[in-house]
Motif scaffolding. Structure first.
Motif, PDB file in Angstrom:
ATOM      1  N   UNK A   1      80.181  13.041 -13.477  1.00 26.07           N
ATOM      2  CA  UNK A   1      81.332  12.507 -14.216  1.00 26.07           C
ATOM      3  C   UNK A   1      82.439  12.142 -13.238  1.00 26.07           C
ATOM      4  N   UNK A   2      83.479  11.543 -13.787  1.00 27.85           N
ATOM      5  CA  UNK A   2      84.663  11.217 -12.996  1.00 27.85           C
ATOM      6  C   UNK A   2      85.738  12.247 -13.330  1.00 27.85           C
ATOM      7  N   UNK A   3      86.329  12.823 -12.283  1.00 28.60           N
ATOM      8  CA  UNK A   3      87.290  13.906 -12.466  1.00 28.60           C
ATOM      9  C   UNK A   3      88.611  13.596 -11.770  1.00 28.60           C
ATOM     10  N   UNK A   4      89.705  14.043 -12.382  1.00 32.89           N
ATOM     11  CA  UNK A   4      90.992  14.060 -11.685  1.00 32.89           C
ATOM     12  C   UNK A   4      91.030  15.367 -10.893  1.00 32.89           C
ATOM     13  N   UNK A   5      91.942  15.455  -9.939  1.00 33.14           N
ATOM     14  CA  UNK A   5      92.033  16.695  -9.168  1.00 33.14           C
ATOM     15  C   UNK A   5      92.491  17.851 -10.067  1.00 33.14           C
ATOM     16  N   UNK A   6      93.308  17.575 -11.071  1.00 35.91           N
ATOM     17  CA  UNK A   6      93.741  18.659 -11.959  1.00 35.91           C
ATOM     18  C   UNK A   6      92.569  19.177 -12.799  1.00 35.91           C
ATOM     19  N   UNK A   7      91.659  18.308 -13.195  1.00 38.94           N
ATOM     20  CA  UNK A   7      90.461  18.754 -13.929  1.00 38.94           C
ATOM     21  C   UNK A   7      89.568  19.612 -13.030  1.00 38.94           C
TER      22      UNK A   7
ATOM     23  N   UNK B   1      95.723  22.206  -2.955  1.00 37.31           N
ATOM     24  CA  UNK B   1      94.553  22.555  -2.151  1.00 37.31           C
ATOM     25  C   UNK B   1      93.327  21.771  -2.595  1.00 37.31           C
ATOM     26  N   UNK B   2      93.175  21.624  -3.918  1.00 41.84           N
ATOM     27  CA  UNK B   2      92.060  20.837  -4.453  1.00 41.84           C
ATOM     28  C   UNK B   2      92.206  19.382  -4.012  1.00 41.84           C
ATOM     29  N   UNK B   3      93.418  18.853  -4.104  1.00 44.28           N
ATOM     30  CA  UNK B   3      93.658  17.468  -3.676  1.00 44.28           C
ATOM     31  C   UNK B   3      93.290  17.282  -2.206  1.00 44.28           C
ATOM     32  N   UNK B   4      93.644  18.254  -1.388  1.00 42.28           N
ATOM     33  CA  UNK B   4      93.329  18.174   0.045  1.00 42.28           C
ATOM     34  C   UNK B   4      91.814  18.196   0.261  1.00 42.28           C
ATOM     35  N   UNK B   5      91.117  19.063  -0.468  1.00 38.99           N
ATOM     36  CA  UNK B   5      89.661  19.143  -0.319  1.00 38.99           C
ATOM     37  C   UNK B   5      88.991  17.848  -0.765  1.00 38.99           C
ATOM     38  N   UNK B   6      89.438  17.310  -1.889  1.00 35.24           N
ATOM     39  CA  UNK B   6      88.860  16.062  -2.390  1.00 35.24           C
ATOM     40  C   UNK B   6      89.136  14.927  -1.403  1.00 35.24           C
TER      41      UNK B   6
ATOM     42  N   UNK C   1      83.716   8.294  -4.411  1.00 40.97           N
ATOM     43  CA  UNK C   1      84.368   7.040  -4.782  1.00 40.97           C
ATOM     44  C   UNK C   1      85.631   7.415  -5.540  1.00 40.97           C
ATOM     45  N   UNK C   2      86.632   6.573  -5.453  1.00 37.78           N
ATOM     46  CA  UNK C   2      87.882   6.801  -6.162  1.00 37.78           C
ATOM     47  C   UNK C   2      88.107   5.670  -7.149  1.00 37.78           C
ATOM     48  N   UNK C   3      88.375   6.043  -8.379  1.00 42.59           N
ATOM     49  CA  UNK C   3      88.742   5.073  -9.410  1.00 42.59           C
ATOM     50  C   UNK C   3      90.253   5.176  -9.559  1.00 42.59           C
ATOM     51  N   UNK C   4      90.948   4.156  -9.098  1.00 37.99           N
ATOM     52  CA  UNK C   4      92.407   4.194  -9.103  1.00 37.99           C
ATOM     53  C   UNK C   4      92.955   3.970 -10.506  1.00 37.99           C
ATOM     54  N   UNK C   5      94.064   4.613 -10.778  1.00 33.94           N
ATOM     55  CA  UNK C   5      94.715   4.481 -12.077  1.00 33.94           C
ATOM     56  C   UNK C   5      95.959   5.335 -12.091  1.00 33.94           C
ATOM     57  N   UNK C   6      96.478   5.582 -13.288  1.00 37.06           N
ATOM     58  CA  UNK C   6      97.655   6.437 -13.412  1.00 37.06           C
ATOM     59  C   UNK C   6      97.361   7.786 -12.755  1.00 37.06           C
ATOM     60  N   UNK C   7      96.174   8.305 -13.023  1.00 38.24           N
ATOM     61  CA  UNK C   7      95.668   9.480 -12.316  1.00 38.24           C
ATOM     62  C   UNK C   7      94.328   9.075 -11.719  1.00 38.24           C
TER      63      UNK C   7
ATOM     64  N   UNK D   1      90.676   9.125 -10.364  1.00 39.13           N
ATOM     65  CA  UNK D   1      89.483   9.885 -10.733  1.00 39.13           C
ATOM     66  C   UNK D   1      88.483   9.762  -9.593  1.00 39.13           C
ATOM     67  N   UNK D   2      87.842  10.870  -9.311  1.00 37.76           N
ATOM     68  CA  UNK D   2      86.903  10.929  -8.186  1.00 37.76           C
ATOM     69  C   UNK D   2      85.509  11.230  -8.706  1.00 37.76           C
ATOM     70  N   UNK D   3      84.525  10.629  -8.064  1.00 36.48           N
ATOM     71  CA  UNK D   3      83.147  10.897  -8.441  1.00 36.48           C
ATOM     72  C   UNK D   3      82.240  10.695  -7.240  1.00 36.48           C
ATOM     73  N   UNK D   4      81.102  11.392  -7.298  1.00 39.05           N
ATOM     74  CA  UNK D   4      80.118  11.336  -6.239  1.00 39.05           C
ATOM     75  C   UNK D   4      79.363  10.009  -6.309  1.00 39.05           C
ATOM     76  N   UNK D   5      79.213   9.365  -5.164  1.00 40.05           N
ATOM     77  CA  UNK D   5      78.430   8.127  -5.125  1.00 40.05           C
ATOM     78  C   UNK D   5      76.986   8.457  -5.486  1.00 40.05           C
ATOM     79  N   UNK D   6      76.412   7.659  -6.378  1.00 39.34           N
ATOM     80  CA  UNK D   6      75.043   7.911  -6.863  1.00 39.34           C
ATOM     81  C   UNK D   6      74.030   8.056  -5.737  1.00 39.34           C
TER      82      UNK D   6
END
Length: 97
Positions: free
Chosen positions: A32-38, A54-59, A70-76, A78-83
């Motif tokens: 899935x696509x996750x924000x750092x807060x999720x 700390x999570x933001x730094x790790x991501x 991969x990063x999906x840019x937006x208001x927040x 979202x990050x996801x693992x490349x397939x």
């Protein structure tokens, strides 16, 4: 190229003192696509003590140094693992369990 990525992921997990890095990669393996807060919330629910920053730094590190996100840019963002790296990451995590 995959050999390079494999080496970087292995080195990243070798420095995993408390299992947090491995757990973060497992979250990303959900596909899935996750924000750092999720991600922060999920890690906190599993008992890991880490700040949202700390999570933001790790991501950010996984994205920039390992090159598997991969990063999906937006208001927040979202990050996801490349397939193309999912099977490789899953295999390496299993070796570290």
């Amino acid at each position: 190229m995959n050999g390079e990525v494999e080496t970087r992921v292995r080195k990243y997990l070798e420095r995993d003192k408390n299992g947090l890095r491995k757990e973060l990669l497992k979250v990303l393996l959900e596909g899935k696509k996750f924000t750092t807060s999720e991600i922060h919330k999920m890690l906190a629910e599993k008992g890991y003590s880490i700040s949202p920053r700390g999570v933001s730094a790790m991501v950010g590190l996984i994205s920039a140094r390992l090159g598997i996100l991969k990063t999906e840019l937006g208001e927040k963002n979202r990050y996801y693992l490349k397939n193309e790296y999912a099977d490789l990451v899953r295999q390496i995590i299993e070796e570290f369990e």
